[in-house]
Write an enzyme that holds these catalytic residues in place. Structure first.
Site, mmCIF file in Angstrom:
data_model
loop_
_atom_site.group_PDB
_atom_site.id
_atom_site.type_symbol
_atom_site.label_atom_id
_atom_site.label_comp_id
_atom_site.label_asym_id
_atom_site.label_seq_id
_atom_site.Cartn_x
_atom_site.Cartn_y
_atom_site.Cartn_z
ATOM 1 N N TYR A 83 0.823 -1.216 0.000
ATOM 2 C CA TYR A 83 0.000 0.000 0.000
ATOM 3 C C TYR A 83 0.856 1.264 0.000
ATOM 4 C CZ TYR A 83 -4.258 -2.665 0.735
ATOM 5 O OH TYR A 83 -5.309 -3.525 0.577
ATOM 6 N N SER A 86 9.405 2.323 5.742
ATOM 7 C CA SER A 86 8.510 1.588 6.647
ATOM 8 C C SER A 86 8.457 2.316 7.985
ATOM 9 C CB SER A 86 9.076 0.185 6.923
ATOM 10 O OG SER A 86 9.096 -0.594 5.760
ATOM 11 N N ASN A 101 0.867 9.501 14.335
ATOM 12 C CA ASN A 101 -0.247 8.551 14.380
ATOM 13 C C ASN A 101 -0.883 8.502 15.767
ATOM 14 O OD1 ASN A 101 -0.293 7.914 11.731
ATOM 15 N ND2 ASN A 101 0.585 5.867 11.921
ATOM 16 N N ALA A 125 -16.815 11.176 15.267
ATOM 17 C CA ALA A 125 -17.051 10.018 16.148
ATOM 18 C C ALA A 125 -17.481 8.841 15.284
ATOM 19 C CB ALA A 125 -18.134 10.359 17.159
ATOM 20 N N SER A 126 -17.083 7.649 15.674
ATOM 21 C CA SER A 126 -17.361 6.487 14.822
ATOM 22 C C SER A 126 -17.405 5.225 15.667
ATOM 23 C CB SER A 126 -16.266 6.342 13.765
ATOM 24 O OG SER A 126 -15.036 6.005 14.388
ATOM 25 N N GLY A 145 -9.819 1.930 12.604
ATOM 26 C CA GLY A 145 -9.209 0.683 12.151
ATOM 27 C C GLY A 145 -8.003 1.012 11.297
ATOM 28 N N CYS A 197 -2.343 0.783 10.649
ATOM 29 C CA CYS A 197 -1.302 1.608 11.294
ATOM 30 C C CYS A 197 -1.578 2.029 12.731
ATOM 31 C CB CYS A 197 -1.053 2.837 10.438
ATOM 32 S SG CYS A 197 -0.366 2.432 8.831
HETATM 33 N N1 LIG Z 1 -0.674 1.280 4.613
HETATM 34 C C1 LIG Z 1 -0.501 2.558 4.844
HETATM 35 O O1 LIG Z 1 -1.380 3.377 4.610
HETATM 36 C C2 LIG Z 1 0.808 3.067 5.415
HETATM 37 C C3 LIG Z 1 1.036 4.443 5.468
HETATM 38 C C4 LIG Z 1 2.236 4.922 5.994
HETATM 39 C C5 LIG Z 1 3.198 4.023 6.443
HETATM 40 N N2 LIG Z 1 2.960 2.693 6.383
HETATM 41 C C6 LIG Z 1 4.041 1.773 6.797
HETATM 42 O O2 LIG Z 1 4.697 1.345 5.587
HETATM 43 C C7 LIG Z 1 5.125 -0.022 5.716
HETATM 44 C C8 LIG Z 1 4.512 -0.859 4.605
HETATM 45 O O3 LIG Z 1 3.124 -0.867 4.779
HETATM 46 P P1 LIG Z 1 2.153 -1.462 3.652
HETATM 47 O O4 LIG Z 1 0.773 -1.174 4.101
HETATM 48 O O5 LIG Z 1 2.625 -1.030 2.319
HETATM 49 O O6 LIG Z 1 2.466 -3.031 3.817
HETATM 50 P P2 LIG Z 1 2.037 -4.198 2.826
HETATM 51 O O7 LIG Z 1 1.905 -5.417 3.655
HETATM 52 O O8 LIG Z 1 0.905 -3.757 1.967
HETATM 53 O O9 LIG Z 1 3.295 -4.351 1.847
HETATM 54 C C9 LIG Z 1 4.546 -4.791 2.274
HETATM 55 C C10 LIG Z 1 5.151 -5.652 1.149
HETATM 56 O O10 LIG Z 1 6.508 -5.953 1.496
HETATM 57 C C11 LIG Z 1 6.807 -7.253 0.964
HETATM 58 N N3 LIG Z 1 8.018 -7.774 1.601
HETATM 59 C C12 LIG Z 1 8.197 -8.157 2.889
HETATM 60 N N4 LIG Z 1 9.479 -8.541 3.074
HETATM 61 C C13 LIG Z 1 10.120 -8.395 1.890
HETATM 62 C C14 LIG Z 1 11.457 -8.618 1.467
HETATM 63 N N5 LIG Z 1 12.398 -9.042 2.305
HETATM 64 N N6 LIG Z 1 11.764 -8.381 0.173
HETATM 65 C C15 LIG Z 1 10.822 -7.930 -0.695
HETATM 66 N N7 LIG Z 1 9.542 -7.688 -0.341
HETATM 67 C C16 LIG Z 1 9.198 -7.918 0.938
HETATM 68 C C17 LIG Z 1 5.557 -8.050 1.258
HETATM 69 O O11 LIG Z 1 5.482 -9.202 0.430
HETATM 70 C C18 LIG Z 1 4.458 -7.002 0.953
HETATM 71 O O12 LIG Z 1 3.991 -7.102 -0.372
HETATM 72 C C19 LIG Z 1 4.737 -0.437 7.128
HETATM 73 O O13 LIG Z 1 5.833 -0.202 7.971
HETATM 74 C C20 LIG Z 1 3.601 0.502 7.480
HETATM 75 O O14 LIG Z 1 3.479 0.716 8.866
HETATM 76 C C21 LIG Z 1 1.799 2.201 5.869
HETATM 77 O O1 LIG Z 2 -12.422 11.581 12.334
HETATM 78 C C1 LIG Z 2 -12.099 10.411 12.085
HETATM 79 C C2 LIG Z 2 -11.041 10.075 11.191
HETATM 80 C C3 LIG Z 2 -10.746 8.736 10.971
HETATM 81 N N1 LIG Z 2 -11.447 7.751 11.588
HETATM 82 C C4 LIG Z 2 -11.072 6.334 11.372
HETATM 83 O O2 LIG Z 2 -9.698 6.176 11.642
HETATM 84 C C5 LIG Z 2 -9.130 5.127 10.867
HETATM 85 C C6 LIG Z 2 -7.868 5.595 10.155
HETATM 86 O O3 LIG Z 2 -8.212 6.550 9.171
HETATM 87 P P1 LIG Z 2 -7.118 7.393 8.363
HETATM 88 O O4 LIG Z 2 -6.127 7.950 9.311
HETATM 89 O O5 LIG Z 2 -7.841 8.331 7.507
HETATM 90 O O6 LIG Z 2 -6.474 6.271 7.419
HETATM 91 P P2 LIG Z 2 -5.070 5.490 7.426
HETATM 92 O O7 LIG Z 2 -4.836 5.052 6.043
HETATM 93 O O8 LIG Z 2 -5.059 4.484 8.522
HETATM 94 O O9 LIG Z 2 -3.954 6.628 7.743
HETATM 95 C C7 LIG Z 2 -3.319 6.776 9.008
HETATM 96 O O10 LIG Z 2 -2.257 5.852 9.143
HETATM 97 C C8 LIG Z 2 -1.256 5.950 8.103
HETATM 98 C C9 LIG Z 2 -0.274 4.833 8.325
HETATM 99 O O11 LIG Z 2 0.685 5.134 9.267
HETATM 100 C C10 LIG Z 2 -0.627 7.336 8.158
HETATM 101 O O12 LIG Z 2 0.358 7.447 7.138
HETATM 102 C C11 LIG Z 2 -1.708 8.403 7.970
HETATM 103 O O13 LIG Z 2 -1.127 9.696 8.087
HETATM 104 C C12 LIG Z 2 -2.772 8.205 9.054
HETATM 105 O O14 LIG Z 2 -3.840 9.127 8.857
HETATM 106 C C13 LIG Z 2 -10.249 4.696 9.913
HETATM 107 O O15 LIG Z 2 -10.873 3.535 10.413
HETATM 108 C C14 LIG Z 2 -11.207 5.871 9.924
HETATM 109 O O16 LIG Z 2 -12.521 5.503 9.624
HETATM 110 C C15 LIG Z 2 -12.485 8.069 12.469
HETATM 111 O O17 LIG Z 2 -13.119 7.194 13.041
HETATM 112 N N2 LIG Z 2 -12.782 9.392 12.679
#
Ligand SMILES: NC(=O)c1ccc[n+]([C@@H]2O[C@H](COP(=O)([O-])OP(=O)(O)OC[C@H]3O[C@@H](n4cnc5c(N)ncnc54)[C@H](O)[C@@H]3O)[C@@H](O)[C@H]2O)c1
Ligand SMILES: O=c1ccn([C@@H]2O[C@H](COP(=O)(O)OP(=O)(O)O[C@H]3O[C@H](CO)[C@@H](O)[C@H](O)[C@H]3O)[C@@H](O)[C@H]2O)c(=O)[nH]1
Length: 463
Positions: free
Chosen positions: A13, A129, A223, A267-268, A272, A275
Site C-alpha cells: 500500500y 517503513s 499517528n 465520532a465512529s 481501524g 497503522c
Molecule cells: N498502509 C498505509 O497506509 C501506510 C502508510 C504509511 C506508512 N505505512 C508503513 O509502511 C510499511 C509498509 O506498509 P504497507 O501497508 O505497504 O504493507 P504491505 O503489507 O501492503 O506491503 C509490504 C510488502 O513488502 C513485501 N516484503 C516483505 N518482506 C520483503 C522482502 N524481504 N523483500 C521484498 N519484499 C518484501 C511483502 O510481500 C508485501 O507485499 C509499514 O511499515 C507501514 O506501517 C503504511
Molecule cells: O475523524 C475520524 C477520522 C478517521 N477515523 C477512522 O480512523 C481510521 C484511520 O483513518 P485514516 O487515518 O484516515 O487512514 P489510514 O490510512 O489508517 O492513515 C493513518 O495511518 C497511516 C499509516 O501510518 C498514516 O500514514 C496516515 O497519516 C494516518 O492518517 C479509519 O478507520 C477511519 O474511519 C475516524 O473514526 N474518525
C-alpha cells in the site's frame, strides 16, 4: 551524483503508490518496485492492481514499463539502484518477547541483509517503513558489517504519512516530507540527494530536515496524536449518549476553535487500519522499555477507548434487537476500515461481525470494494473463530445492497462509503423484517428521514 535509479523493496500500500507517483513526477528516474511475492508483482503488472486507490490505475498505466517497473528480481534491482526505499511490512510481533505489542522488524532486517550482500557500489538506503525508534542504528550496523571497503551506505529516515483512500492526493500534495539524516557531511549529502527527488514536485518549504531519531519518532507521534483525537471524540460521544447531547454538534463547536481545527473529529464505531493500533502498541512498548510507565499508560488509554467504542456499538446492536441476535439475519454495509479502499486490516467491521457471529447471528455483508475471499479470510481467522466452518455457513457476501438487506432485521453501517448515503431506503425498508433497524456506525445517513420511513435508528453520540 544525481539519483537516476531507485529501487523500492515492498510493493504494498505504500511502495506501490509512492513509487508510481515518484515515477510520474520524475521521468528522468527509473523506478523499480520489487517484492518477494510473485503474485503481488504479477498483479501490479496486470490490468487489476492488487490495491484500490482512487487515481492510481491511471498513473500506473501511464508509467508502467516506461520508467516504472514491478519485478521479483530483487538482487538485480538493488545492485543497479543509487537509492533504495525499504517499504516492507512492519507488523506487531505475534510471538516472543514483545508479543502483541512490539513491532516486528524482521522484514526490514532481511532487506538490510540483502542490500549488504548484493551491493557493489555506494547506496543511499531509506527507511520508509514505520519502524521502532533507533531502528536505523541496526540497519546501519548490518549494512556496515560487510567486507566491502569500497561500498559505502548512508541511511535516511523518510516516513510515509499517506492515508489510504486518498493516497495519490496525499503523495502529490503532502503536508510535509520528513527526512532524517546522520549528522555528518555524508549524511547531509544523502539528505540533499533524496530532497532533490522530492523537489521535482514538492516545494522546499515542505521538506523538513531532522536527525534520524526525531524522524522515526515523528511518525509514531503523528499517528498517536491522530488516533488520540478519534478516541477523544469517541469518549465525548459516550457522554453525549448519557446526557442527550449530539456529538456532531459538539465536534463542530470544538473544531471551530482554530487551535483545535475541524479534522479528525468524526465520532465512529472506532478506528481501524493497519497503522494506528500497531503504531500505538509500538509506542507503548517503547515507553515501557524506556521505563516510562506513566507515559505508556497515557497512550494505552487511546487504544483502550477504541476497544470500548467498538464493543459499545456491538452491544448496542444486540440490546436493541430484544437482547438476542441468535438466528437473526443482519446486514452489514461496509467491511473496509474506511471508504475508498478495499483494505480490511484491523477494520472495526471485523470486531462487530465477530461479536454478532459469536451470538449466533447470520450476516449478509456488502462492501463495494472488498473481495469476498478477503471477508471470508478475515472472519475465519484464528483470532476471530475456532469454528471456521460455522462462520462460512453463517455469512452471505453480496454484490448488491438491496439484495443484501432483503428479509433482514437490521442494517449496520460499518464503513462510510458515499454510495450508502444515496440508497433508496424506502425501497430497502419495504423488504426488511419489521421492526427494521439501522445502526449508523459512521453517522453518514439522514436519521430524521430514516425515522420517517419507519426505521428504528441508532447511531453514535446521539440518543
Ligand atoms: N498502509 C498505509 O497506509 C501506510 C502508510 C504509511 C506508512 N505505512 C508503513 O509502511 C510499511 C509498509 O506498509 P504497507 O501497508 O505497504 O504493507 P504491505 O503489507 O501492503 O506491503 C509490504 C510488502 O513488502 C513485501 N516484503 C516483505 N518482506 C520483503 C522482502 N524481504 N523483500 C521484498 N519484499 C518484501 C511483502 O510481500 C508485501 O507485499 C509499514 O511499515 C507501514 O506501517 C503504511
Ligand atoms: O475523524 C475520524 C477520522 C478517521 N477515523 C477512522 O480512523 C481510521 C484511520 O483513518 P485514516 O487515518 O484516515 O487512514 P489510514 O490510512 O489508517 O492513515 C493513518 O495511518 C497511516 C499509516 O501510518 C498514516 O500514514 C496516515 O497519516 C494516518 O492518517 C479509519 O478507520 C477511519 O474511519 C475516524 O473514526 N474518525
Amino acid at each position: 551524483m544525481a539519483i537516476t535509479k531507485i529501487c523500492c523493496i515492498g510493493a504494498g500500500y505504500v511502495g506501490g503508490p509512492t513509487c508510481s507517483v515518484i515515477a510520474m513526477q520524475c521521468p528522468h528516474i527509473k523506478v523499480t518496485v520489487v517484492d518477494i511475492s510473485a503474485q503481488r508483482i504479477s498483479q501490479w503488472n496486470s490490468e487489476k492492481l492488487p490495491i484500490y486507490e482512487p487515481g492510481l490505475d491511471d498513473i500506473v498505466k501511464k508509467q508502467r514499463n516506461v520508467n516504472l517497473f514491478f519485478s521479483t528480481n530483487i538482487e538485480e534491482s538493488i545492485q543497479e539502484a543509487d537509492l533504495i526505499f525499504i517499504s516492507v511490512n512492519t507488523p506487531t510481533m505475534t510471538f516472543g518477547v514483545g508479543k502483541g505489542r512490539a513491532v516486528d522488524l524482521t522484514y526490514v532486517e532481511n532487506c538490510a541483509r540483502t542490500i549488504a550482500q548484493v551491493s557493489t557500489n555506494n547506496k543511499i538506503v531509506v527507511e520508509k517503513s514505520t519502524v521502532s525508534v533507533r531502528a536505523a542504528e541496526n540497519i546501519l550496523k548490518i549494512l556496515n558489517a560487510n567486507d566491502k571497503p569500497n561500498v559505502k551506505f548512508q541511511v535516511l529516515s523518510n516516513p510515509e504519512f499517506l492515508s489510504e483512500g486518498v493516497a495519490v492526493e496525499n503523495l502529490l500534495n503532502p503536508d510535509r516530507v520528513i527526512i532524517g539524516h546522520e549528522e555528518t557531511a555524508d549524511g547531509l549529502w544523502a539528505f540533499k540527494e533524496l530532497s532533490k527527488v522530492y523537489l521535482n514536485w514538492i516545494p522546499e518549504s515542505k521538506i523538513l530536515k531532522t536527525n534520524i531519531w526525531s524522524s522515526e519518532l515523528t511518525k509514531l507521534a503523528a499517528n498517536a496524536f491522530l488516533a488520540d483525537r478519534i478516541s477523544s471524540i469517541n469518549s465525548i460521544s459516550v457522554i453525549c449518549e448519557a446526557i442527550g447531547a449530539d456529538v456532531s454538534e459538539v465536534a463542530k463547536g470544538i473544531g471551530l476553535d482554530s487551535r483545535i481545527g475541524p479534522k479528525f473529529l468524526q465520532a465512529s464505531v472506532g478506528f481501524g487500519g493497519s497503522c494506528f493500533q500497531k503504531d500505538l502498541l509500538n509506542l507503548v512498548y517503547i515507553c515501557e522499555c524506556l521505563n516510562l510507565p506513566q507515559v505508556a499508560v497515557y497512550w494505552q488509554q487511546v487504544l483502550d477507548m477504541n476497544v470500548y467504542q467498538k464493543s459499545r456499538f456491538s452491544n448496542k446492536i444486540i440490546k436493541s434487537l430484544c437482547n438476542t441476535v441468535t438466528g437473526k439475519k443482519i446486514t452489514m454495509f461496509g467491511f473496509a476500515f474506511k471508504k475508498d479502499t478495499g483494505d480490511t486490516r484491523e477494520s472495526p467491521a471485523i470486531y462487530v461481525a465477530k461479536t454478532l457471529l459469536d451470538e449466533g447471528a447470520k450476516l449478509n455483508i456488502y462492501d463495494p470494494r472488498v473481495e469476498p475471499g478477503q471477508i471470508k479470510k478475515d472472519l475465519t481467522h484464528l483470532y476471530v473463530t475456532d469454528n471456521p466452518e460455522n462462520v462460512i455457513k453463517s455469512i452471505e457476501i453480496h454484490d448488491n445492497p438491496y439484495k443484501a438487506s432483503h428479509s433482514t432485521h437490521a442494517i449496520i453501517i460499518c464503513t462510510e462509503w458515499d454510495k450508502f448515503v444515496n440508497l433508496d431506503y424506502e425501497e430497502i425498508y419495504k423488504h426488511m423484517i419489521k421492526p427494521a433497524f439501522i445502526f449508523d456506525g459512521r453517522k453518514i445517513l439522514n436519521h430524521k428521514t430514516l425515522a420517517t420511513i419507519g426505521f428504528q435508528v441508532h447511531t453514535i453520540g446521539k440518543r
